[in-house]
Motif scaffolding. Sequence first.
Motif, PDB file in Angstrom:
ATOM      1  N   UNK A   1       0.821  -1.219   0.000  1.00 50.22           N
ATOM      2  CA  UNK A   1       0.000   0.000   0.000  1.00 50.22           C
ATOM      3  C   UNK A   1       0.856   1.271   0.000  1.00 50.22           C
ATOM      4  N   UNK A   2       2.096   1.156   0.448  1.00 50.08           N
ATOM      5  CA  UNK A   2       2.956   2.336   0.527  1.00 50.08           C
ATOM      6  C   UNK A   2       3.561   2.694  -0.829  1.00 50.08           C
ATOM      7  N   UNK A   3       4.049   1.678  -1.565  1.00 48.76           N
ATOM      8  CA  UNK A   3       4.752   1.943  -2.830  1.00 48.76           C
ATOM      9  C   UNK A   3       3.898   1.634  -4.059  1.00 48.76           C
ATOM     10  N   UNK A   4       2.802   0.893  -3.866  1.00 54.82           N
ATOM     11  CA  UNK A   4       1.986   0.389  -4.979  1.00 54.82           C
ATOM     12  C   UNK A   4       2.785  -0.553  -5.876  1.00 54.82           C
ATOM     13  N   UNK A   5       3.853  -1.153  -5.315  1.00 51.11           N
ATOM     14  CA  UNK A   5       4.668  -2.132  -6.041  1.00 51.11           C
ATOM     15  C   UNK A   5       4.437  -3.509  -5.432  1.00 51.11           C
ATOM     16  N   UNK A   6       4.806  -4.532  -6.211  1.00 46.18           N
ATOM     17  CA  UNK A   6       4.654  -5.894  -5.711  1.00 46.18           C
ATOM     18  C   UNK A   6       5.681  -6.163  -4.608  1.00 46.18           C
ATOM     19  N   UNK A   7       5.236  -6.821  -3.550  1.00 48.71           N
ATOM     20  CA  UNK A   7       6.151  -7.289  -2.511  1.00 48.71           C
ATOM     21  C   UNK A   7       5.777  -8.730  -2.174  1.00 48.71           C
ATOM     22  N   UNK A   8       6.765  -9.499  -1.714  1.00 52.59           N
ATOM     23  CA  UNK A   8       6.535 -10.901  -1.353  1.00 52.59           C
ATOM     24  C   UNK A   8       6.516 -11.021   0.160  1.00 52.59           C
ATOM     25  N   UNK A   9       5.494 -11.646   0.688  1.00 53.87           N
ATOM     26  CA  UNK A   9       5.331 -11.711   2.149  1.00 53.87           C
ATOM     27  C   UNK A   9       4.999 -13.128   2.618  1.00 53.87           C
ATOM     28  N   UNK A  10       5.251 -13.354   3.904  1.00 48.28           N
ATOM     29  CA  UNK A  10       4.855 -14.589   4.586  1.00 48.28           C
ATOM     30  C   UNK A  10       3.996 -14.219   5.784  1.00 48.28           C
ATOM     31  N   UNK A  11       2.929 -14.991   5.992  1.00 48.55           N
ATOM     32  CA  UNK A  11       2.061 -14.782   7.159  1.00 48.55           C
ATOM     33  C   UNK A  11       2.455 -15.810   8.224  1.00 48.55           C
ATOM     34  N   UNK A  12       2.355 -15.425   9.501  1.00 54.03           N
ATOM     35  CA  UNK A  12       2.617 -16.369  10.595  1.00 54.03           C
ATOM     36  C   UNK A  12       1.450 -17.351  10.655  1.00 54.03           C
ATOM     37  N   UNK A  13       1.573 -18.469   9.934  1.00 48.93           N
ATOM     38  CA  UNK A  13       0.440 -19.388   9.807  1.00 48.93           C
ATOM     39  C   UNK A  13       0.166 -20.138  11.113  1.00 48.93           C
ATOM     40  N   UNK A  14       1.221 -20.405  11.891  1.00 52.13           N
ATOM     41  CA  UNK A  14       1.024 -21.067  13.184  1.00 52.13           C
ATOM     42  C   UNK A  14       0.204 -20.204  14.127  1.00 52.13           C
TER      43      UNK A  14
END
Length: 188
Positions: free
Chosen positions: A42-55
């Motif tokens: 939302x800050x750059x309007x560019x693609x970023x790759x993320x991981x969610x804490x699934x545990x």
Amino acid sequence: MTGMTLIAFIVVVLGVGLFLFRAIPAIRAYFTYRGKRLITCPETQQVAAVDVASGEAAVGAFLTEPTLRLTECSRWPERETCGQECLQQIEVDPENCLVWNIVSQWYEGKHCVLCHKTFGELHHLDHAPALLSRDRKTVEWRELRPEQLPAVLADHQPLCWNCHVTETFRRIHADLVVDREPEPKRMM
Ligand SMILES: [Zn+2]
């Protein structure tokens, strides 16, 4: 059975039942939220790759509802203090931002640019399909940084793993590879 043991038995059965009742959404949350995802920052309007804490999401789902938090982002550590507003995008549509699904959907139904083999759905145990660049370099999609994928997919052609191996060999040993025209069949 005495009255006391009967009560203890009922409590245990209810406890196990309640546990299983809560375990199902917890397991579902775990499998929904694990894996690398692509979001629009939302800050750059560019693609970023993320991981969610699934545990953690699973524990949250067990108690009340999944609580989402990032454990990794391609913009970290520089932007580690961000508000993680991209989590909204993941909450709205957890399936379609999963890197695996994005890549699988891109390949599915396409043909290898060299041998014309049709790609099906991706499978974890199969050799990873590859991509062919305009200057005829090949790369396996798994070797790319996830946040690069949308740009690379837009600019490359699909290549099957076998052709990737052949092309790589051809590039490295250009002096050994001789392209022979198939010999014309002799007429009897
Ligand atoms: Zn091929």
